[in-house]
Scaffold this motif. Structure first.
Motif, PDB file in Angstrom:
ATOM      1  N   THR A 199       0.842  -1.194   0.000  1.00 27.84           N
ATOM      2  CA  THR A 199       0.000   0.000   0.000  1.00 27.84           C
ATOM      3  C   THR A 199       0.873   1.238   0.000  1.00 27.84           C
ATOM      4  O   THR A 199       1.867   1.296   0.736  1.00 27.84           O
ATOM      5  CB  THR A 199      -0.904   0.025   1.251  1.00 27.84           C
ATOM      6  N   SER A 200       0.521   2.207  -0.801  1.00 21.51           N
ATOM      7  CA  SER A 200       1.277   3.456  -0.831  1.00 21.51           C
ATOM      8  C   SER A 200       0.364   4.614  -0.471  1.00 21.51           C
ATOM      9  O   SER A 200      -0.847   4.582  -0.715  1.00 21.51           O
ATOM     10  CB  SER A 200       1.901   3.696  -2.215  1.00 21.51           C
ATOM     11  N   LEU A 201       0.955   5.638   0.104  1.00 18.94           N
ATOM     12  CA  LEU A 201       0.234   6.852   0.484  1.00 18.94           C
ATOM     13  C   LEU A 201       0.951   8.020  -0.157  1.00 18.94           C
ATOM     14  O   LEU A 201       2.154   8.220   0.069  1.00 18.94           O
ATOM     15  CB  LEU A 201       0.221   6.996   2.009  1.00 18.94           C
TER      16      LEU A 201
ATOM     17  N   TYR B 282       1.165   8.878  10.255  1.00 18.86           N
ATOM     18  CA  TYR B 282       1.437   8.070   9.064  1.00 18.86           C
ATOM     19  C   TYR B 282       0.721   6.721   9.148  1.00 18.86           C
ATOM     20  O   TYR B 282       0.080   6.275   8.185  1.00 18.86           O
ATOM     21  CB  TYR B 282       2.939   7.868   8.915  1.00 18.86           C
ATOM     22  N   GLU B 283       0.827   6.081  10.305  1.00 17.66           N
ATOM     23  CA  GLU B 283       0.214   4.761  10.469  1.00 17.66           C
ATOM     24  C   GLU B 283      -1.303   4.833  10.339  1.00 17.66           C
ATOM     25  O   GLU B 283      -1.933   3.971   9.716  1.00 17.66           O
ATOM     26  CB  GLU B 283       0.605   4.194  11.830  1.00 17.66           C
TER      27      GLU B 283
ATOM     28  N   MET C 294      -2.224   5.521   6.670  1.00 16.26           N
ATOM     29  CA  MET C 294      -1.935   4.329   5.878  1.00 16.26           C
ATOM     30  C   MET C 294      -3.001   3.257   6.104  1.00 16.26           C
ATOM     31  O   MET C 294      -3.398   2.546   5.167  1.00 16.26           O
ATOM     32  CB  MET C 294      -0.548   3.784   6.231  1.00 16.26           C
TER      33      MET C 294
ATOM     34  N   LYS D 227      -5.987   4.078   3.969  1.00 20.51           N
ATOM     35  CA  LYS D 227      -5.712   3.763   2.564  1.00 20.51           C
ATOM     36  C   LYS D 227      -5.733   2.248   2.350  1.00 20.51           C
ATOM     37  O   LYS D 227      -6.289   1.752   1.360  1.00 20.51           O
ATOM     38  CB  LYS D 227      -4.343   4.352   2.188  1.00 20.51           C
ATOM     39  N   ARG D 228      -5.135   1.519   3.278  1.00 20.31           N
ATOM     40  CA  ARG D 228      -5.078   0.062   3.153  1.00 20.31           C
ATOM     41  C   ARG D 228      -6.473  -0.559   3.192  1.00 20.31           C
ATOM     42  O   ARG D 228      -6.738  -1.577   2.543  1.00 20.31           O
ATOM     43  CB  ARG D 228      -4.213  -0.513   4.281  1.00 20.31           C
TER      44      ARG D 228
END
Length: 325
Positions: free
Chosen positions: A22-24, A297-298, A301, A304-305
């Motif tokens: 997964t990218s952010l 960030y976590e 992410m 998004k995931r």
């Protein structure tokens, strides 16, 4: 099978980056902006460190700062100088969101996608998201729909690239689509707050947008946090009425809903990382209990995931700075 299979082999340095699932990125972020018709200067929201209420004179500068960070989308919320029972200050061509939209688009053009929140709670004296029956204090769904259509059309006339109805009125997407099409804005997409829960995580937002309600709550039109199948029904109805993007709000307590919606419909899916999610992480970081950058960030992410294609977040500028580093 161990020892032939060692999962740790691929977790070292740049090898780990190669297999990241997964990218952010900057294009995933939507920055919420509050423009306040009553403000003469920029004011920080007490319950939301770093979040600002902006006078109209500062809106373009803030939008430019956001663009310079590489963020290409923002969503506008307005705080009017006058409120009444019908939210009359929401739909005029010279009202606050309309003025802010024009100013940003004139300055930044296609470099900034301007999304506008379409709701009445910031504009009504009672703080609810529609017309109220004064005897029962119920929100009258069908009388509210034409007003939402008028608000959306006024935003489109001002240059909004997208409208985002958040009131959770039954039929709101269809009413807005009809209103936009009648005014020749058939190319303006609708991002619907399709699965918006009656959540306690909205508290700081109500400070920011001055949208506290005077009586009752919003449980008759926002969703019960216990329900997930209902979210799929809400989303399906909004898609049938013409929604181009569907949204889940809040995000972190409802990652399962984001996942289910993305898997079921394959639609462009947004998630709103709401004010309470933001403020509780900020507060914990202030106490030294959490590393703010890492939990930011976590958290994003994880959203998004779960399946979100885009995230509305008050961390947008800080996340952009981290990504740029």
């Amino acid at each position: 099978m161990y020892p032939n299979t060692r999962m740790r082999r691929l977790r070292n340095g740049k090898i780990g980056n190669l297999i990241r699932e997964t990218s952010l990125g900057l294009d995933d972020l939507i920055y919420p902006m509050f423009v306040d018709e009553t403000a003469e200067s920029t004011v920080e929201v007490p319950s939301m460190e770093g979040v600002l209420r902006l006078p109209l004179s500062e809106v373009v500068n803030e939008a430019r700062n956001v663009a310079d960070l590489g963020i290409s989308s923002l969503i506008l919320f307005g705080i009017p100088s006058n409120k009444d029972e019908k939210g009359s200050s929401a739909c005029g061509d010279e009202d606050i969101v309309q003025q802010a939209t024009r100013a940003i688009k004139e300055e930044l053009g296609d470099d900034m996608v301007v999304i506008t929140d379409v709701c009445m709670c910031e504009y009504t004296s009672h703080g609810h998201c529609g017309i109220i029956d004064n005897e029962t204090h119920d929100v009258i769904n069908d009388e509210t729909l034409p007003l939402l259509g008028e608000i959306a059309a006024s935003h489109a006339r001002a240059g909004a690239d997208m409208v985002a109805p958040s009131g959770m009125m039954d039929g709101m997407v269809g009413a807005i689509r009809q209103s936009l099409d009648q005014e020749n804005f058939s190319d303006v997409p609708i991002m619907s707050y399709a699965a918006k829960y009656c959540s306690a995580f909205y508290g700081p937002f109500r400070d920011a947008a001055d949208s506290c309600y005077c009586f009752g709550d919003r449980s008759t039109y926002q969703m019960d946090p216990a329900n997930s199948d209902e979210a799929l029904r809400e989303v399906e109805l909004d898609i049938m009425e013409g929604a181009d993007i569907v949204m889940v709000k809040p995000a972190l307590p409802y990652l399962d809903i984001i996942y289910r919606i993305k898997q079921e419909f394959g639609m462009p899916t947004a998630a709103y990382n709401v004010s309470g999610e933001y403020s509780m992480l900020k507060a914990a970081a202030q106490q030294g209990w959490l590393d703010e950058k890492k939990v930011m960030y976590e958290s994003l992410m994880s959203i998004k995931r779960a399946g979100a294609d885009m995230i509305i977040t008050y961390f947008a500028k800080e996340m952009a700075q981290l990504l740029n580093e």
